[in-house]
Design an enzyme around this catalytic site. Sequence first.
Site, mmCIF file in Angstrom:
data_model
loop_
_atom_site.group_PDB
_atom_site.id
_atom_site.type_symbol
_atom_site.label_atom_id
_atom_site.label_comp_id
_atom_site.label_asym_id
_atom_site.label_seq_id
_atom_site.Cartn_x
_atom_site.Cartn_y
_atom_site.Cartn_z
ATOM 1 N N ASN A 1 11.193 12.261 4.663
ATOM 2 C CA ASN A 1 11.094 12.818 5.901
ATOM 3 C C ASN A 1 9.754 12.756 6.640
ATOM 4 O O ASN A 1 8.684 13.376 6.144
ATOM 5 C CB ASN A 1 11.497 14.243 5.707
ATOM 6 C CG ASN A 1 12.825 14.412 5.365
ATOM 7 O OD1 ASN A 1 13.758 13.924 5.969
ATOM 8 N ND2 ASN A 1 12.872 15.135 4.362
ATOM 9 N N SER B 1 4.959 -10.392 3.458
ATOM 10 C CA SER B 1 4.064 -9.103 2.997
ATOM 11 C C SER B 1 5.194 -7.892 3.140
ATOM 12 O O SER B 1 5.105 -6.898 2.269
ATOM 13 C CB SER B 1 3.065 -8.919 4.066
ATOM 14 O OG SER B 1 1.978 -9.440 3.336
ATOM 15 N N ASN C 1 3.638 -17.505 4.300
ATOM 16 C CA ASN C 1 4.294 -17.458 5.758
ATOM 17 C C ASN C 1 3.801 -18.905 6.440
ATOM 18 O O ASN C 1 3.847 -18.870 7.593
ATOM 19 C CB ASN C 1 3.885 -16.419 6.498
ATOM 20 C CG ASN C 1 4.100 -14.970 5.912
ATOM 21 O OD1 ASN C 1 5.189 -14.708 5.582
ATOM 22 N ND2 ASN C 1 3.064 -14.143 5.887
ATOM 23 N N HIS D 1 -3.043 -3.295 6.926
ATOM 24 C CA HIS D 1 -1.919 -4.185 6.189
ATOM 25 C C HIS D 1 -1.667 -3.397 4.853
ATOM 26 O O HIS D 1 -0.321 -3.205 4.595
ATOM 27 C CB HIS D 1 -2.299 -5.591 5.686
ATOM 28 C CG HIS D 1 -1.443 -6.483 5.152
ATOM 29 N ND1 HIS D 1 -1.181 -6.598 3.722
ATOM 30 C CD2 HIS D 1 -0.376 -7.173 5.549
ATOM 31 C CE1 HIS D 1 -0.252 -7.420 3.509
ATOM 32 N NE2 HIS D 1 0.102 -8.132 4.794
ATOM 33 N N ASP E 1 1.426 11.058 5.901
ATOM 34 C CA ASP E 1 2.818 10.695 5.028
ATOM 35 C C ASP E 1 2.685 10.270 3.565
ATOM 36 O O ASP E 1 3.509 10.224 2.754
ATOM 37 C CB ASP E 1 3.526 9.598 5.598
ATOM 38 C CG ASP E 1 4.392 9.797 6.992
ATOM 39 O OD1 ASP E 1 4.517 11.044 7.312
ATOM 40 O OD2 ASP E 1 4.962 8.913 7.602
ATOM 41 N N ASP F 1 -3.950 -4.487 -2.396
ATOM 42 C CA ASP F 1 -3.978 -4.915 -0.889
ATOM 43 C C ASP F 1 -5.312 -4.597 -0.248
ATOM 44 O O ASP F 1 -6.149 -4.829 -0.751
ATOM 45 C CB ASP F 1 -2.873 -4.465 0.036
ATOM 46 C CG ASP F 1 -2.049 -5.354 0.942
ATOM 47 O OD1 ASP F 1 -2.781 -5.355 2.076
ATOM 48 O OD2 ASP F 1 -1.087 -5.614 0.818
ATOM 49 N N ALA G 1 2.589 -16.128 -5.956
ATOM 50 C CA ALA G 1 3.943 -15.907 -6.249
ATOM 51 C C ALA G 1 4.612 -17.241 -6.742
ATOM 52 O O ALA G 1 5.795 -17.010 -7.323
ATOM 53 C CB ALA G 1 4.661 -15.601 -4.700
#
Length: 440
Positions: free
Chosen positions: A231, A389, A317, A218, A195, A186, A332
Amino acid sequence: MSDEYSVTAMADEGVAKNVEYTGRQLILLDQDDPKAGLDALFSRAGVSVANHIQAGDSAIHALQEGGTVVLDDLGIAIVEAVEGDQRLALKATVDSTPTLESEPERVLHACTEATAAHPMEYFEGYLHGVADLVERVQGNGQVNQSLAPAAAGPRWSEAQATWGLQAILATETTLTGRGVGVAILDTGIDEAHPDLADRMRQSVSFVPGQAVDDGHGHGTHCAGTAGGPRNPATGPRYGVACEADIYVAKVLSNQGRGSDGQILDGINWAMSQSGVRVISMSLGGAVALGAGYSRIYERAARRCLMRGKVIIAAAGNESQRPLNLQPVGMPANCPSVLAVGAIAPDYTIAPFSCAGLNPQGGGVDLAGPGVDVLSTWRNGGYRRLSGTSMATPHVAGIAALLWEQNPMATPAQIVTQLRAGTRDLRLPVSDAGRGLVQAP
């Protein structure tokens, strides 16, 4: 629009409009005797190989220097832009050599909802109204849950986990994806995000002149959905495989755009990483109704399957439902790639999600949550986005859970389990494939 690539708006039958090309050609070599094809290109078209790229290496510098680059492990050559007589000779050589196939190199894009409404203004950032409000009030990009209620209304409470995790039952399983590598191809990743910082095993950029750090957002969003922690530092849980190993290949620029060569380079790298089992690609390009799939990407996907890895990609999309349905985009639409459509919180198909309208692999295989999806964003923040996405890393995360459950499974077995374990939403197969993925 950057000067890096040329833009050609195509209107011919069988060719999608607004296709962006680089001028280079991709050549599919004979998998049993690639040298014979290269010899033909040299002797009859004057194409000489500048660099052979081995598994795990990067073609980024070789592509910048020009000349023909061969990704040996994929059996694919990237031929520099040629003009005039040499261009004609190259075409004649390919046309007269049964073992060679060629495709013009395209520029693909990140698959967020912005593509449908503004097809030539790709991904300067789809700014959801809730995230905008939060940033104006707080000024730091962090999501304040009191200002960001779930868009699904009373059906979902996101106090503990996002609606997407609840819908795919990721909150109900004890599996975490531990020990399974998920490669995110990406726009890179926010390497300092609290995180994600300790979750990354490997990261590399295939974009010339740009570090792997995500200047777009993105890629960080997709990585968070696939493998964010149980968490998080702020807000509800949003990551599916909360202990999976995250591998990052930056194949799209900070503007959300990348050439086929960069993307194939990233696939070549991910294929060589022994810990990677799942390759998640929330990127693509539009194809026309009736068009076939890319033999180049199909070769890459098959090689990945042979190495024990599966590619999962966004369906695209370009649709504007209910009146304007568009077919699943590339890559895809390849038979050996799992195509993911997007659903909304009310279990309807997202209005932008592309449909399985083309034959020979051009269908939707599975669906995932893809509307108003909360996940990580650049600068340590969080944001809600919509697009196929966002659906794709939900499916990638579930694949990681299945591989944790059965580490010796083949890709074919994992794909079978993904399909067999779906929830039937009573949507057309052309929209949602076998249905909504579910955690084991």
